[in-house]
Design an enzyme around this catalytic site. Structure first.
Site, PDB file in Angstrom:
ATOM      1  N   HIS A  72       0.820  -1.216   0.075  1.00 46.44           N
ATOM      2  CA  HIS A  72       0.008   0.010  -0.095  1.00 46.44           C
ATOM      3  C   HIS A  72       1.048   1.280   0.123  1.00 46.44           C
ATOM      4  O   HIS A  72       1.849   1.422   0.884  1.00 46.44           O
ATOM      5  CB  HIS A  72      -0.912   0.032   1.172  1.00 46.44           C
ATOM      6  CG  HIS A  72      -2.301  -0.923   1.074  1.00 46.44           C
ATOM      7  ND1 HIS A  72      -3.165  -0.768   1.579  1.00 46.44           N
ATOM      8  CD2 HIS A  72      -2.238  -1.950   0.124  1.00 46.44           C
ATOM      9  CE1 HIS A  72      -4.137  -1.672   1.352  1.00 46.44           C
ATOM     10  NE2 HIS A  72      -3.696  -2.393   0.354  1.00 46.44           N
ATOM     11  N   TYR A 200      -9.603   5.464   6.707  1.00 47.43           N
ATOM     12  CA  TYR A 200      -9.851   5.847   7.900  1.00 47.43           C
ATOM     13  C   TYR A 200     -10.883   6.946   8.289  1.00 47.43           C
ATOM     14  O   TYR A 200     -10.399   8.275   7.853  1.00 47.43           O
ATOM     15  CB  TYR A 200      -8.559   6.410   8.891  1.00 47.43           C
ATOM     16  CG  TYR A 200      -7.243   5.383   9.131  1.00 47.43           C
ATOM     17  CD1 TYR A 200      -7.472   4.745  10.428  1.00 47.43           C
ATOM     18  CD2 TYR A 200      -6.362   4.983   8.170  1.00 47.43           C
ATOM     19  CE1 TYR A 200      -6.372   3.793  10.678  1.00 47.43           C
ATOM     20  CE2 TYR A 200      -5.615   4.029   8.411  1.00 47.43           C
ATOM     21  CZ  TYR A 200      -5.549   3.477   9.618  1.00 47.43           C
ATOM     22  OH  TYR A 200      -4.566   2.488   9.934  1.00 47.43           O
ATOM     23  N   PRO A 292      -5.214   0.801  18.463  1.00 51.89           N
ATOM     24  CA  PRO A 292      -5.156   0.376  17.097  1.00 51.89           C
ATOM     25  C   PRO A 292      -4.920   1.269  15.829  1.00 51.89           C
ATOM     26  O   PRO A 292      -4.418   0.785  14.893  1.00 51.89           O
ATOM     27  CB  PRO A 292      -6.234  -0.574  16.759  1.00 51.89           C
ATOM     28  CG  PRO A 292      -7.520  -0.411  17.649  1.00 51.89           C
ATOM     29  CD  PRO A 292      -6.628   0.177  18.966  1.00 51.89           C
ATOM     30  N   LYS A 296       0.180   0.344  15.086  1.00 49.61           N
ATOM     31  CA  LYS A 296       1.636   0.387  15.573  1.00 49.61           C
ATOM     32  C   LYS A 296       1.849  -0.836  16.565  1.00 49.61           C
ATOM     33  O   LYS A 296       2.920  -1.137  16.546  1.00 49.61           O
ATOM     34  CB  LYS A 296       1.850   1.658  16.252  1.00 49.61           C
ATOM     35  CG  LYS A 296       1.960   2.869  15.338  1.00 49.61           C
ATOM     36  CD  LYS A 296       3.308   2.692  14.556  1.00 49.61           C
ATOM     37  CE  LYS A 296       3.224   3.722  13.323  1.00 49.61           C
ATOM     38  NZ  LYS A 296       3.420   3.153  12.352  1.00 49.61           N
ATOM     39  N   TYR A 384       3.463   6.850   9.793  1.00 46.80           N
ATOM     40  CA  TYR A 384       2.561   5.507   9.655  1.00 46.80           C
ATOM     41  C   TYR A 384       3.410   4.505   9.005  1.00 46.80           C
ATOM     42  O   TYR A 384       3.440   3.562   9.178  1.00 46.80           O
ATOM     43  CB  TYR A 384       1.521   6.046   8.506  1.00 46.80           C
ATOM     44  CG  TYR A 384       0.448   5.008   8.595  1.00 46.80           C
ATOM     45  CD1 TYR A 384      -0.790   4.951   9.392  1.00 46.80           C
ATOM     46  CD2 TYR A 384       0.531   3.786   7.696  1.00 46.80           C
ATOM     47  CE1 TYR A 384      -1.829   4.103   9.206  1.00 46.80           C
ATOM     48  CE2 TYR A 384      -0.298   2.877   7.563  1.00 46.80           C
ATOM     49  CZ  TYR A 384      -1.591   3.006   8.087  1.00 46.80           C
ATOM     50  OH  TYR A 384      -2.613   2.000   8.346  1.00 46.80           O
TER      51      TYR A 384
END
Ligand code: APR
Ligand code: PHB
Length: 392
Positions: A72, A200, A292, A296, A384
């Protein structure tokens, strides 16, 4: 029985540490309370930072991840229906790999089984002893018989509820804990994901996440209030709620179906300091928990054991304890940055009981800033995809 390093817990932290030590020629034994099948039945997140994927490669375990994992290059953030793509590759030249923690664990377990190292599953009453003295030892019971293992070091990779952290005198640890007054209701479904990348989403009704395990299996979450019960969430109710919270385009193309798993997970932030007491070290969820949001947990477990593995290898190679002495400081420096990032993403994207009109405007401003600022997007992308293991 004797070994160099006794590892408590055969989750990703314990198994990866065992493999790292094996590669460095260090003998180790893993003691796990549950059966191997049980460990593999746990459903967990599945986003690997680039550095974590590199570690699996280095351990000779990357083949299936490369074949089946999904690369991704970014994620979508959605706020009340508005969407912003964060392009990791363009911003920081890095990506993540979507590959379930269960699969990582399966690969680590297979490598462990093929090695000559000892792993004891279904070990009851695992107890570390004398780790503040020169002769550390671990005992356990199996099939009604008590066993004892002498060792140089004990590593607690036994998760949040494990025995290792609980064995350290209370006065020697400082605990940092943040409770979030909500949970994530997760659903697994055998349908193609709604989008090529993760979404998200913030909505005034609460957070939602569209994730996946493969191109035919999707994982979705919605924020639920504390105390809610899975039984009260029919599949239909879940899909209706998810559709309301994500952007309209995604809602229109969502492929629903009968859930193959449905569960509620609480959210918390937690850190125990320091990560060492005498010859006992903590790594992974035994030492810290992140919510979550930001994915991580698994990545931190891997970076902890990489640092600890390097320190143990230096100890046995050069008789130098400097790395072991520095492990806690080095690991905590990275852990706190991941704690900050997970807390920030959670705060931006969830609805808190106390948020109120001012708080909602701040969340909106945070999102608008992210949309307008390449610097803000770069910061998200950098965190991220994973910070470096160097102490800064
Ligand atoms: N004795 C032996 N084993 C134990 C004990 C005990 N007293 N207590 C717990 N264990 C085992 C658990 O059964 C589990 O298999 O320790 C293992 C801990 O594994 P995880 O909980 O997966 O923790 P860790 O390996 O640190 O991995 C962290 O897991 O929870 C996720 O989000 C988290 O992705 C992160 C990852
Ligand atoms: C998941 O796929 O389960 C997942 C992905 C990303 C997260 C959390 C969970 O941040």
């Amino acid at each position: 029985m004797r070994t160099q390093v006794a590892i408590i817990g055969a989750g990703p932290a314990g198994l990866a540490l065992g493999r790292l030590l094996e590669k460095a020629g260090i003998d180790n034994v893993i003691l796990e309370r549950k059966s191997g099948e049980y460990v593999l039945s746990r459903i967990r997140a599945g986003v690997l930072e680039q550095g974590s994927a590199d570690v699996l490669d280095r351990l000779g375990l990357g083949a299936r991840m490369h074949a089946e994992g999904l690369t991704h290059h970014g994620v979508d953030l959605c706020f009340d229906g508005d969407i912003q793509h964060i392009d990791f590759t363009a911003l920081v030249g890095r990506h993540v790999t979507v590959y379930g923690q269960t699969e990582v664990t399966r690969d680590l377990m297979a490598a462990r089984a093929a090695s000559s190292l000892t792993t004891i599953y279904e070990a009851d009453e695992v107890t570390p002893h004398d780790f503040d003295g020169a002769r550390p030892r671990v005992t356990w019971r199996k099939d009604g018989v008590t066993h004892s293992l002498d060792c140089d070091f004990i590593v607690g990779c036994d998760g949040f509820h494990g025995v290792a952290r609980a064995s350290i005198p209370e006065r020697a640890l400082t605990l940092f804990d943040r409770h979030y007054p909500f949970g994530w209701l997760g659903v697994m479904v055998d349908q193609p994901p709604v989008s090529d990348e993760l979404i998200y989403a913030h909505h005034e009704r609460g957070f939602a996440l569209c994730s996946m395990r493969s191109m035919t299996r999707s994982r979705y979450y919605v924020q639920v209030q504390e105390g809610e019960r899975v039984e009260d969430w029919s599949d239909q109710r879940f899909w209706d709620e998810l559709r309301r919270r994500i952007n309209p385009q995604a809602a229109a193309s969502l492929r629903t179906g009968a859930s193959i798993e449905k569960s509620i997970a609480p959210l918390r932030s937690f850190v125990a300091e320091p990560l060492r007491f005498g010859a006992l070290f903590l790594a992974g969820d035994a030492a810290h928990i992140v919510p979550p949001t930001g994915a991580k947990g698994l990545n931190l477990a891997i970076s902890d054991v990489v640092m600890l593995g390097e320190a143990l290898a230096a100890f046995y190679a050069d008789k130098s304890a400097a790395g072991l002495d520095d492990y806690s400081r080095r690991a905590l420096s990275r852990i706190w940055k991941a704690e900050r990032f997970s807390w920030w993403m959670t705060t931006l994207l969830h609805t808190f009981p106390e948020t109120g009109p001012f708080g909602r405007r701040i969340q909106r401003a945070d999102f608008d800033y992210l949309r307008a600022s390449k610097a803000a997007q770069t910061s998200l992308a950098e965190n991220y995809t994973g910070l470096s293991l160097a102490v800064e």
